[in-house]
Design an enzyme around this catalytic site. Structure first.
Site, mmCIF file in Angstrom:
data_model
loop_
_atom_site.group_PDB
_atom_site.id
_atom_site.type_symbol
_atom_site.label_atom_id
_atom_site.label_comp_id
_atom_site.label_asym_id
_atom_site.label_seq_id
_atom_site.Cartn_x
_atom_site.Cartn_y
_atom_site.Cartn_z
ATOM 1 N N ILE A 1 -10.691 -9.180 3.701
ATOM 2 C CA ILE A 1 -9.892 -9.032 4.517
ATOM 3 C C ILE A 1 -10.229 -8.189 5.756
ATOM 4 O O ILE A 1 -9.521 -7.407 6.620
ATOM 5 C CB ILE A 1 -8.161 -8.890 4.253
ATOM 6 C CG1 ILE A 1 -6.835 -8.925 5.339
ATOM 7 C CG2 ILE A 1 -8.509 -7.212 3.886
ATOM 8 C CD1 ILE A 1 -5.641 -8.781 4.519
ATOM 9 N N TYR A 2 -10.244 -8.772 7.167
ATOM 10 C CA TYR A 2 -10.889 -8.274 8.711
ATOM 11 C C TYR A 2 -9.956 -8.674 10.071
ATOM 12 O O TYR A 2 -9.775 -10.361 9.906
ATOM 13 C CB TYR A 2 -12.696 -8.759 8.674
ATOM 14 C CG TYR A 2 -13.313 -7.614 7.467
ATOM 15 C CD1 TYR A 2 -13.230 -6.159 7.402
ATOM 16 C CD2 TYR A 2 -13.570 -8.696 6.002
ATOM 17 C CE1 TYR A 2 -13.880 -5.489 6.902
ATOM 18 C CE2 TYR A 2 -14.279 -7.803 5.304
ATOM 19 C CZ TYR A 2 -14.965 -6.173 5.864
ATOM 20 O OH TYR A 2 -15.775 -5.334 4.821
ATOM 21 N N GLY B 1 0.078 -6.606 13.330
ATOM 22 C CA GLY B 1 0.467 -6.995 12.120
ATOM 23 C C GLY B 1 0.095 -8.119 11.882
ATOM 24 O O GLY B 1 0.137 -8.911 10.926
ATOM 25 N N LEU B 2 -1.449 -8.460 12.213
ATOM 26 C CA LEU B 2 -2.025 -9.341 10.893
ATOM 27 C C LEU B 2 -3.055 -9.136 10.107
ATOM 28 O O LEU B 2 -2.444 -10.175 9.530
ATOM 29 C CB LEU B 2 -3.488 -9.890 12.465
ATOM 30 C CG LEU B 2 -2.575 -10.097 13.648
ATOM 31 C CD1 LEU B 2 -3.672 -11.059 14.436
ATOM 32 C CD2 LEU B 2 -1.602 -11.763 13.661
ATOM 33 N N LYS C 1 -0.726 -8.200 7.718
ATOM 34 C CA LYS C 1 0.433 -7.492 6.937
ATOM 35 C C LYS C 1 -0.110 -9.268 7.414
ATOM 36 O O LYS C 1 0.892 -9.980 5.448
ATOM 37 C CB LYS C 1 2.232 -7.518 7.424
ATOM 38 C CG LYS C 1 3.141 -7.400 6.351
ATOM 39 C CD LYS C 1 4.180 -6.982 7.493
ATOM 40 C CE LYS C 1 4.921 -6.725 6.284
ATOM 41 N NZ LYS C 1 6.419 -6.062 6.551
ATOM 42 N N TYR D 1 -2.631 -0.055 3.547
ATOM 43 C CA TYR D 1 -2.986 -0.541 1.684
ATOM 44 C C TYR D 1 -1.704 0.002 1.189
ATOM 45 O O TYR D 1 -0.671 -0.970 0.131
ATOM 46 C CB TYR D 1 -4.171 -0.884 0.605
ATOM 47 C CG TYR D 1 -4.689 -1.436 1.290
ATOM 48 C CD1 TYR D 1 -4.792 -3.298 2.137
ATOM 49 C CD2 TYR D 1 -6.391 -1.291 1.924
ATOM 50 C CE1 TYR D 1 -5.674 -3.874 2.369
ATOM 51 C CE2 TYR D 1 -6.958 -2.422 2.431
ATOM 52 C CZ TYR D 1 -7.068 -3.310 2.882
ATOM 53 O OH TYR D 1 -7.902 -4.123 3.876
#
Length: 189
Positions: free
Chosen positions: A113-114, A123-124, A126, A159
């Site tokens: 997840i990058y 907020g990307l 999320k 996280y």
């Protein structure tokens, strides 16, 4: 779930519209996936690793043949996230035998997840986590997990904020250097 979101903000007397779109990545997107994978991984980790180890990892993990195998695996899915029509990041999830650790049938792994640096703090991340949870629900998985480098404090804090807890650790090899990733997991509602 709709993967297109438009947010409207009123900032300094102006109305700003920001659109977020998530699309599935396919084999014809291989070059775009390779480019964003290398760019985001380098931006995230090059300052903490030797150039030799970084080069070795990038050549192995993001070689076109490796990415093509991943895209062809039915137990893995990759998604791009766009911010105002610009490719901003991506997500890779795995289930069953595609997981990098044997976690069990009830788990979905978030392997990657990058978000590009210029699109962080919008907020990307999320949005991508929500997409991972949607995929987990679609595949009847009750838990999600990921590995995060023990030195990546910003990611660990994110996280934790999103409800993940550390449940273990495993080795991650950056070239010839063994590093420790925390395993973090979350039970879905």
């Amino acid at each position: 779930m709709n993967n297109n979101t438009t947010n409207v903000y009123f900032i300094k007397g102006r109305i700003l519209k920001m659109t977020v779109k998530i699309t599935k990545c396919f084999r014809e997107d291989l070059q775009k996936l390779q480019e964003i994978s290398i760019e985001t991984f380098q931006d995230t980790f090059q300052d903490q690793n030797t150039p030799e180890n970084m080069k070795a990892y990038l050549e192995k993990a993001f070689h076109s043949e490796q990415l093509e195998r991943e895209l062809s695996n039915h137990a893995s899915e990759v998604y791009f996230i766009y911010f105002n029509e610009e490719l901003a990041g991506y997500l890779k999830v795995n289930v069953n035998d595609a997981q990098s650790e044997k976690m069990g049938e009830e788990f979905l792994e978030i392997e990657r997840i990058y978000i590009k640096g210029e699109y962080q703090n919008h907020g990307l991340g999320k949005h991508l986590l929500n997409k991972a949870m949607e995929v987990a629900n679609d595949r009847n998985k009750s838990k999600i997990w990921l590995g995060v480098w023990e030195k990546n404090r910003n990611a660990i804090a994110f996280y934790n904020k999103m409800g993940f807890i550390q449940t273990g650790a495993h080795s991650f090899y950056m070239g010839d250097e063994e590093q420790t990733d925390f395993i973090m997991s979350k039970t879905l509602a």
